[in-house]
Design a protein around this motif. Structure first.
Motif, PDB file in Angstrom:
ATOM      1  N   LEU A 189       1.236  -1.437   0.243  1.00 58.40           N
ATOM      2  CA  LEU A 189       0.090  -0.052   0.419  1.00 58.40           C
ATOM      3  C   LEU A 189       1.041   1.643  -0.150  1.00 58.40           C
TER       4      LEU A 189
ATOM      5  N   LEU B 236       2.023   4.455  -8.362  1.00 62.08           N
ATOM      6  CA  LEU B 236       1.283   5.429  -8.920  1.00 62.08           C
ATOM      7  C   LEU B 236       1.724   6.302  -9.709  1.00 62.08           C
TER       8      LEU B 236
ATOM      9  N   HIS C 225       4.714   6.125 -11.257  1.00 60.57           N
ATOM     10  CA  HIS C 225       5.509   5.577 -12.032  1.00 60.57           C
ATOM     11  C   HIS C 225       4.032   5.894 -13.364  1.00 60.57           C
ATOM     12  N   LEU C 226       3.551   5.273 -12.568  1.00 60.63           N
ATOM     13  CA  LEU C 226       1.642   4.924 -13.933  1.00 60.63           C
ATOM     14  C   LEU C 226       1.656   6.913 -14.455  1.00 60.63           C
TER      15      LEU C 226
ATOM     16  N   PRO D  74      11.099  -1.589 -18.190  1.00 60.13           N
ATOM     17  CA  PRO D  74       9.577  -1.847 -19.150  1.00 60.13           C
ATOM     18  C   PRO D  74       9.000  -3.708 -18.235  1.00 60.13           C
ATOM     19  N   THR D  75      10.129  -4.192 -18.465  1.00 58.39           N
ATOM     20  CA  THR D  75       9.996  -5.376 -18.124  1.00 58.39           C
ATOM     21  C   THR D  75       8.946  -5.274 -16.386  1.00 58.39           C
TER      22      THR D  75
ATOM     23  N   TRP E  20       8.815  -2.767 -14.148  1.00 55.23           N
ATOM     24  CA  TRP E  20       7.375  -2.278 -13.742  1.00 55.23           C
ATOM     25  C   TRP E  20       5.870  -2.877 -14.233  1.00 55.23           C
ATOM     26  N   ARG E  21       5.729  -3.363 -16.061  1.00 57.67           N
ATOM     27  CA  ARG E  21       4.471  -3.957 -16.415  1.00 57.67           C
ATOM     28  C   ARG E  21       4.813  -5.100 -15.285  1.00 57.67           C
TER      29      ARG E  21
ATOM     30  N   PHE F  74       3.037  -3.414 -11.983  1.00 53.93           N
ATOM     31  CA  PHE F  74       1.808  -2.905 -11.835  1.00 53.93           C
ATOM     32  C   PHE F  74       1.075  -4.123 -12.104  1.00 53.93           C
ATOM     33  N   LEU F  75       0.759  -5.112 -12.755  1.00 58.86           N
ATOM     34  CA  LEU F  75       0.341  -6.585 -12.878  1.00 58.86           C
ATOM     35  C   LEU F  75       0.538  -7.534 -11.376  1.00 58.86           C
TER      36      LEU F  75
ATOM     37  N   LYS G 233      -1.422  -5.052  -8.341  1.00 60.98           N
ATOM     38  CA  LYS G 233      -2.812  -4.447  -8.596  1.00 60.98           C
ATOM     39  C   LYS G 233      -4.175  -3.571  -8.048  1.00 60.98           C
TER      40      LYS G 233
ATOM     41  N   VAL H  87      -2.516  -0.365  -6.392  1.00 60.54           N
ATOM     42  CA  VAL H  87      -2.566   0.814  -7.243  1.00 60.54           C
ATOM     43  C   VAL H  87      -3.502   0.939  -7.891  1.00 60.54           C
ATOM     44  N   LEU H  88      -4.201   0.363  -7.931  1.00 63.29           N
ATOM     45  CA  LEU H  88      -6.378   0.970  -8.333  1.00 63.29           C
ATOM     46  C   LEU H  88      -6.631   1.359  -7.155  1.00 63.29           C
ATOM     47  N   GLU H  89      -7.002   0.883  -6.068  1.00 63.39           N
ATOM     48  CA  GLU H  89      -7.131   1.859  -5.552  1.00 63.39           C
ATOM     49  C   GLU H  89      -6.349   3.385  -5.283  1.00 63.39           C
TER      50      GLU H  89
ATOM     51  N   LEU I 126      -4.977   4.867  -7.657  1.00 68.90           N
ATOM     52  CA  LEU I 126      -5.288   5.769  -8.961  1.00 68.90           C
ATOM     53  C   LEU I 126      -6.461   6.356  -8.700  1.00 68.90           C
TER      54      LEU I 126
END
Lengths: 301, 301
Positions: free
Chosen positions: A181, A189, A191-192, A231-232, A234-235, A238-239, A242, A245-247, A249
């Motif tokens: 969290l 967040l 980075h996103l 990129p790898t 950070w992909r 986020f996965l 999840k 991050v969605l919370e 965001l």
């Protein structure tokens, strides 16, 4: 007394190669063995000479280690765990440097039943990748978060903490869920958002990419640094983190909508109040040694 | 030949005081007069000695100027224009450094009918404010955008261009409307996003402010720099470049929603593709000298 005598590092990119260099600089008698799944990276790491030994397989790299640190993308942790399972000494501690701890703990526990797993996350890095990008002082004065699973052996936890303190880091412990969290806010967040805005700016018709680059000193260029991160890695972050991050965001989007509305309706006071509050946070970050006090990050002018 | 002999600077903050210092450094024979609406700022500017003369009123500051540069927040341009109207020499050129050109041109045209107005915007700055924050090399290698109104005297435009080139800037001309769109992307949206995320992070219950500060090196601290910029200046920018900012914000929000969906549905390929594209933009910015090539902005480690 040194917390470990034989450290094995799996994954020789920015972080793995920085750990190796930092171990050599701060604990020169420790034997450091390394491995990377990419033969080219292994060869480059070998030539850079920050390891005592480069192994040909992950198993061979851990065979006599008392600390194994996995420095691979979060999504690869389980597979690498499985690769070392047969060769891992019974008394070795397995740790890692990944940025979403709950997923990693689950993956490693499944891949390495019975092993002593003490996950950790040094909150440090740069936008560069690969074994050439690492340096020994990367963790100096930064925080490393150790997330021991429930019932972890206290001595093992103490040794991992002592290891990171030796590398120059401040250490804090918390559970994996809280870590995920906290990092969703302070790292994932941001980075996103940075990746998004750099994407938005490069997809415009009315403003050319050349204009975006030329006039980037207006603020945009600050975002391009973290949007140049691996990129790898950070992909996978986020996965695997999840939910948190969605919370975060969602909260960010609500706050952005409120500002959008303030701009649309000309509510200058609301803007001014926020812009005044945000100044205080930067002051605290500088006071606590977590950023450069020099203007413009100390960029040369 | 020098483009101007007597420069008057109204507003002695970061940018105004940097212009003064840069004029002194690059055109030492030019006489520089300054004024600020805040008596305390005037006194501090006087003590810092980057001006030949500090005037007591805006009118007195411009009385024999051949170039007047307004370095005040965008929302104050019209009022300052009115303050100097009676004393402005007929052959003086009035310019500025503001970040939303269409509003400024309209405000100055209304306040100074008949005057030669050639707006300009040096795309440079730091997060600090006030006369102490300025320095002579701020504009070195940065771009200055000159936005001549339709029918502007070409000689006046050339002189303003020459002035900024003397200060070390590269100059590009475009119309005010296009400037406002370009800067909405490269400067205004980034600031809005940074202010928002810093606000979001400081308003959490589950994550303490102390945690946000400690672990800010994960990416968050990058945003705090521009979120520490001058609140008055930025309030005015958002209120005066409203349409372009809202348009860019809409695009950003759409892109962010697409990423949110990719995370929710576990679409790693979409994330990876974007994260790879965004790397290229940073490379171009560095190649074109608009940012430091050193990792982590060259922060000390």
């Amino acid at each position: 007394m040194l917390p470990f005598a034989r450290v094995s590092i799996i994954g020789l990119g920015l972080i793995g190669s920085s750990v190796a260099r930092a171990v050599r600089a701060t604990m020169p008698t420790v034997r450091i063995t390394g491995y990377d799944g990419d033969a080219d990276v292994r060869a480059r790491a070998d030539a850079l000479e920050f390891l005592d030994d480069v192994a040909d397989t992950a198993g061979a790299a851990v065979i006599d280690a008392d600390l194994v640190i996995l420095c691979v993308p979060v999504g690869a942790m389980g597979a690498v765990g499985a690769e070392i399972a047969a060769d891992l000494p019974a008394d070795a501690i397995v740790s890692d440097v990944g940025s979403s701890k709950e997923t990693i703990l689950n993956a490693l526990t499944a891949a390495l039943p019975g092993a002593t797993i003490i996950p950790a996350h040094p909150v440090a890095g740069t936008e560069n990748s690969g074994p050439e990008a690492g340096f020994a002082t990367l963790f100096n004065g930064r925080w490393c978060i150790v997330t021991p699973p429930e019932g972890a052996d206290p001595t093992a936890v103490e040794r991992v903490i002592a290891f990171w303190q030796r590398l120059g880091a401040n250490v804090e412990t918390m559970d994996a869920k809280h870590h995920d969290l906290v990092l969703a806010v302070t790292s994932h967040l941001p980075h996103l958002i940075a990746y998004t805005i750099v994407g938005t700016a490069s997809d415009m018709e009315e403003v050319t990419r050349s204009e975006v680059i030329k006039f980037s000193a207006g603020g945009f260029r600050d975002f391009t640094r973290i949007a140049a991160s691996d990129p790898t890695m950070w992909r996978d972050v986020f996965l695997t983190n999840k939910d948190a991050v969605l919370e975060m965001l969602q909260r960010f989007s609500e706050d952005l909508t409120a500002l959008q509305r303030a701009i649309r309706w000309g509510d200058g006071d609301q803007l001014f109040d926020l812009f005044t509050r945000t100044r205080a946070i930067r002051r605290s970050i500088i006071e606590q040694g977590q950023d450069d006090a020099a203007p413009d990050f100390g960029r040369s002018h």
